[in-house]
Design a protein around this motif. Sequence first.
Motif, mmCIF file in Angstrom:
data_model
loop_
_atom_site.group_PDB
_atom_site.id
_atom_site.type_symbol
_atom_site.label_atom_id
_atom_site.label_comp_id
_atom_site.label_asym_id
_atom_site.label_seq_id
_atom_site.Cartn_x
_atom_site.Cartn_y
_atom_site.Cartn_z
ATOM 1 N N MET A 1 -17.919 2.827 4.259
ATOM 2 C CA MET A 1 -16.653 2.504 3.580
ATOM 3 C C MET A 1 -16.099 3.753 2.900
ATOM 4 S SD MET A 1 -15.900 -0.277 0.548
ATOM 5 C CE MET A 1 -16.143 -1.688 1.632
ATOM 6 N N GLN A 2 -14.819 4.024 3.167
ATOM 7 C CA GLN A 2 -14.206 5.188 2.548
ATOM 8 C C GLN A 2 -13.764 4.873 1.114
ATOM 9 O OE1 GLN A 2 -10.625 6.341 4.631
ATOM 10 N NE2 GLN A 2 -9.935 4.234 4.876
ATOM 11 N N ASP A 88 0.702 -2.800 0.641
ATOM 12 C CA ASP A 88 1.137 -2.050 1.825
ATOM 13 C C ASP A 88 0.090 -1.006 2.233
ATOM 14 O OD1 ASP A 88 3.449 -3.499 1.914
ATOM 15 O OD2 ASP A 88 4.708 -1.970 0.981
ATOM 16 N N LEU A 89 -0.476 -0.297 1.255
ATOM 17 C CA LEU A 89 -1.482 0.722 1.579
ATOM 18 C C LEU A 89 -2.769 0.078 2.094
ATOM 19 C CD1 LEU A 89 -1.040 3.271 -1.357
ATOM 20 C CD2 LEU A 89 -0.481 3.623 1.060
ATOM 21 N N SER A 90 -3.116 -1.070 1.559
ATOM 22 C CA SER A 90 -4.315 -1.770 2.013
ATOM 23 C C SER A 90 -4.204 -2.185 3.472
ATOM 24 C CB SER A 90 -4.573 -3.005 1.145
ATOM 25 O OG SER A 90 -4.853 -2.637 -0.185
ATOM 26 N N ALA A 91 -2.974 -2.443 3.905
ATOM 27 C CA ALA A 91 -2.757 -2.801 5.307
ATOM 28 C C ALA A 91 -2.902 -1.590 6.229
ATOM 29 C CB ALA A 91 -1.372 -3.422 5.473
ATOM 30 N N ILE A 92 -2.685 -0.409 5.671
ATOM 31 C CA ILE A 92 -2.772 0.823 6.464
ATOM 32 C C ILE A 92 -4.201 1.344 6.515
ATOM 33 C CG2 ILE A 92 -2.003 3.231 6.610
ATOM 34 C CD1 ILE A 92 0.571 2.345 5.153
ATOM 35 N N TYR A 93 -4.887 1.287 5.366
ATOM 36 C CA TYR A 93 -6.251 1.823 5.262
ATOM 37 C C TYR A 93 -7.240 0.668 5.108
ATOM 38 C CZ TYR A 93 -3.792 6.203 4.182
ATOM 39 O OH TYR A 93 -2.973 7.297 4.215
ATOM 40 N N ASN A 95 -11.204 -1.124 5.369
ATOM 41 C CA ASN A 95 -12.579 -0.793 4.977
ATOM 42 C C ASN A 95 -12.604 0.270 3.881
ATOM 43 O OD1 ASN A 95 -15.391 -1.064 5.156
ATOM 44 N ND2 ASN A 95 -15.554 0.683 6.552
ATOM 45 N N THR A 96 -11.927 -0.013 2.789
ATOM 46 C CA THR A 96 -11.734 0.966 1.726
ATOM 47 C C THR A 96 -12.122 0.410 0.363
ATOM 48 O OG1 THR A 96 -9.901 2.055 2.895
ATOM 49 C CG2 THR A 96 -9.984 2.345 0.505
#
Length: 207
Positions: A1-2, A88-93, A95-96
């Motif tokens: 996980m990053q 919106d960022l969670s949809a792009i990245y 496993n974070t």
Amino acid sequence: MQQLAIFGGTFDPIHWGHLLIAETALHQLSLDQIIWVPSLNPPHKQAAPFEHRVKMLQLATQENPAFTVSLVETSRSGTSYAINTFIDLSAIYSNTRWYWIVGLDTFQTLPRWYRGNELAQMCDWLIAPRQLDSDTVHSDIICQQVEQQLRQRSHTIHWQFLNIPLVGFSSSHIRKLCCESKSIKSLVPEPVRFYIRTHNLYSEKSE
């Protein structure tokens, strides 16, 4: 996980204080990347045109491969709210594990943010101490008060302070110096200073 951190703000303009906070977070938490998110339409501020603030951010962060400037806020219209940016960022990245970098004064207002109770639980909070406040006990009390307010609403939050020296940088001070035609050479990266001068930003005759 990053491990990624969001660093949002007006960045009007970005300065060495912002960069010091980001560098500290990067190494203190062993982050993979910091995503800088300039506010398109800040809910409580008037700011320089978005395109200028973005360009200054890009100039200031271009030499660090762990820094990314995101234009995610251009994907929606209306006021810029943090919860929307996060979704919106969670949809792009995927496993974070998410972190959010914020100043102490801003963190203090988190319970009053639009859907702030939800956002509080979605990431870990990295708090930059107030620039001119050397009283760490007082700062800790402020954060505990935020935590208590959220707990009273059945919400939890995880936070920690960033171990940075207290420096007196502020964007408002830089804008004031520009308006008075005074030097900002020691306060911002040279490409940013040149950009401000070239585009006549923050002066009485600014665009």
